[in-house]
Scaffold this motif. Structure first.
Motif, short mmCIF file in Angstrom:
data_model
loop_
_atom_site.label_atom_id
_atom_site.label_comp_id
_atom_site.label_asym_id
_atom_site.label_seq_id
_atom_site.Cartn_x
_atom_site.Cartn_y
_atom_site.Cartn_z
N UNK A 181 -13.93 -6.20 57.98
CA UNK A 181 -15.13 -6.56 57.23
C UNK A 181 -15.08 -6.01 55.80
N UNK A 182 -14.72 -4.75 55.63
CA UNK A 182 -14.69 -4.15 54.30
C UNK A 182 -13.69 -4.85 53.39
N UNK A 183 -12.54 -5.22 53.94
CA UNK A 183 -11.53 -5.92 53.14
C UNK A 183 -12.01 -7.30 52.73
N UNK A 184 -12.66 -7.99 53.66
CA UNK A 184 -13.18 -9.33 53.34
C UNK A 184 -14.25 -9.23 52.24
N UNK A 185 -15.08 -8.20 52.31
CA UNK A 185 -16.09 -7.99 51.27
C UNK A 185 -15.41 -7.83 49.91
N UNK A 186 -14.35 -7.04 49.86
CA UNK A 186 -13.62 -6.84 48.59
C UNK A 186 -13.02 -8.15 48.09
N UNK A 187 -12.52 -8.96 49.00
CA UNK A 187 -11.94 -10.25 48.60
C UNK A 187 -13.02 -11.13 47.97
N UNK A 188 -14.19 -11.17 48.57
CA UNK A 188 -15.29 -11.98 48.04
C UNK A 188 -15.73 -11.48 46.68
N UNK A 189 -15.79 -10.17 46.52
CA UNK A 189 -16.13 -9.60 45.20
C UNK A 189 -15.06 -9.99 44.18
N UNK A 190 -13.81 -9.99 44.64
CA UNK A 190 -12.70 -10.33 43.76
C UNK A 190 -12.73 -11.75 43.24
N UNK A 191 -13.39 -12.64 43.98
CA UNK A 191 -13.50 -14.04 43.51
C UNK A 191 -14.82 -14.29 42.80
N UNK A 192 -15.55 -13.21 42.52
CA UNK A 192 -16.71 -13.35 41.65
C UNK A 192 -18.08 -13.23 42.29
N UNK A 193 -18.16 -12.97 43.60
CA UNK A 193 -19.47 -12.82 44.22
C UNK A 193 -20.04 -11.42 43.96
N UNK A 194 -21.36 -11.31 43.76
CA UNK A 194 -21.97 -10.00 43.62
C UNK A 194 -21.70 -9.17 44.88
N UNK A 195 -21.54 -7.87 44.72
CA UNK A 195 -21.13 -7.02 45.84
C UNK A 195 -22.11 -7.08 47.01
N UNK A 196 -23.42 -7.05 46.70
CA UNK A 196 -24.42 -7.09 47.77
C UNK A 196 -24.35 -8.37 48.57
#
Length: 281
Positions: free
Chosen positions: A223-238
């Motif tokens: 889960x934590x890695x997927x969150x980082x991936x999503x942030x990396x493509x421009x989504x807000x962290x929350x």
């Protein structure tokens, strides 16, 4: 008179398009923050009224003469409950006879953090005394197919493990909302809405492979890695964290439903994930 909130949004526009197939444009009111964004609807005869989820007085004014309101859940995660309260209070003040609310699949037992504000809104509706019907929508297929280009390049990445997803096209849910709004005696009903068939993300990747002719694999990550991936493509962290949590919820069955309530309501099979993939390609 039927008023649709958030009428310039993706779901709101589709609901109005479905309503226009079933009733006169003069019976429909599009409530929007910026009326210029729905000039095309005004040209079709739909009434356009300015209203903002954050402005209760404007909402009360917009609801004058309105019988039914479709409360399309706000897109501002974290502010939804307060914004929805404004809509509900305005509807009560204006004497609206029915609110239909787009909630989330099995909100009262969902493992998704995203369900919390929907549960709060359902409680507000119950407390308000305004007759209401709950449209508990499952996941939109577009939540995944909008990323088909990335999937073709990098594979499907997520943290849903082998959890099954009963998705349907956004237009399917919109049609269901239109059908309910035009039905009588809907107060008190709860519709658990989801696609006819379910798939895992491994099966989703295989479906993209079949449709595109290119090998696409599913990569399950923590889960934590997927969150980082999503942030990396421009989504807000929350928001990225909420989406990742939703996939974990899917692994626990939170986005699976086999009741076929949605297809029964709209009188046809829901759009398959295969057809949604083809449309995205």
């Amino acid at each position: 008179m039927i008023l649709v909130t958030g009428a310039s949004g993706q779901l709101g526009r589709l609901v109005i398009a479905s309503l226009l197939e079933k009733t006169a444009a003069s019976n429909i009111i599009a409530a929007v923050r910026n009326p210029e964004k729905v000039a095309d609807l005004a040209e079709k005869g739909v009434q356009v009224r300015q209203a903002d989820y954050t402005d209760q007085d404007a909402l009360v004014a917009a609801m004058q003469g309105v019988e039914k309101v479709l409360l399309v859940s706000s897109s501002e995660v974290g502010q939804r409950a307060a914004q929805h309260a404004n809509v509900i209070n305005a509807a009560k003040h204006a004497g609206v006879s029915l609110i239909a609310y787009t909630s989330i699949l099995r909100a009262d037992s969902s493992p998704l953090i995203l369900a919390e504000e929907h549960v709060a809104t359902e409680a507000l509706l119950a407390e308000s005394g305004v007759p209401h019907v709950l449209l508990r929508n499952g996941w939109y297929s577009e939540n995944y197919t909008m990323g088909v280009a990335g999937a073709l390049e990098h594979g499907v990445v997520g943290c849903a493990e082998e959890g099954k997803l009963s998705t349907a096209a956004r237009a399917d849910y919109a049609e269901a909302a239109a059908v309910v709004l035009l039905k009588d005696q809907q107060a008190g009903k709860v519709y658990e809405l989801a696609g006819d068939s379910a798939f895992t993300l491994s099966e989703y990747a295989a479906a993209i492979s079949k449709a595109s002719g290119k090998d696409v694999a599913y990569h399950n990550v923590p889960e934590a890695e997927f969150t980082k991936i999503l942030v990396g493509v421009g989504l807000p962290e929350g928001f990225a964290a909420i989406l990742a949590n939703s996939e974990v919820g899917a692994s626990k069955g939170g986005l699976f439903d086999d009741s076929k309530t949605l297809s029964t309501l709209i009188g046809r099979p829901t759009t398959s994930i295969e057809d949604s993939i083809k449309a995205a390609l």
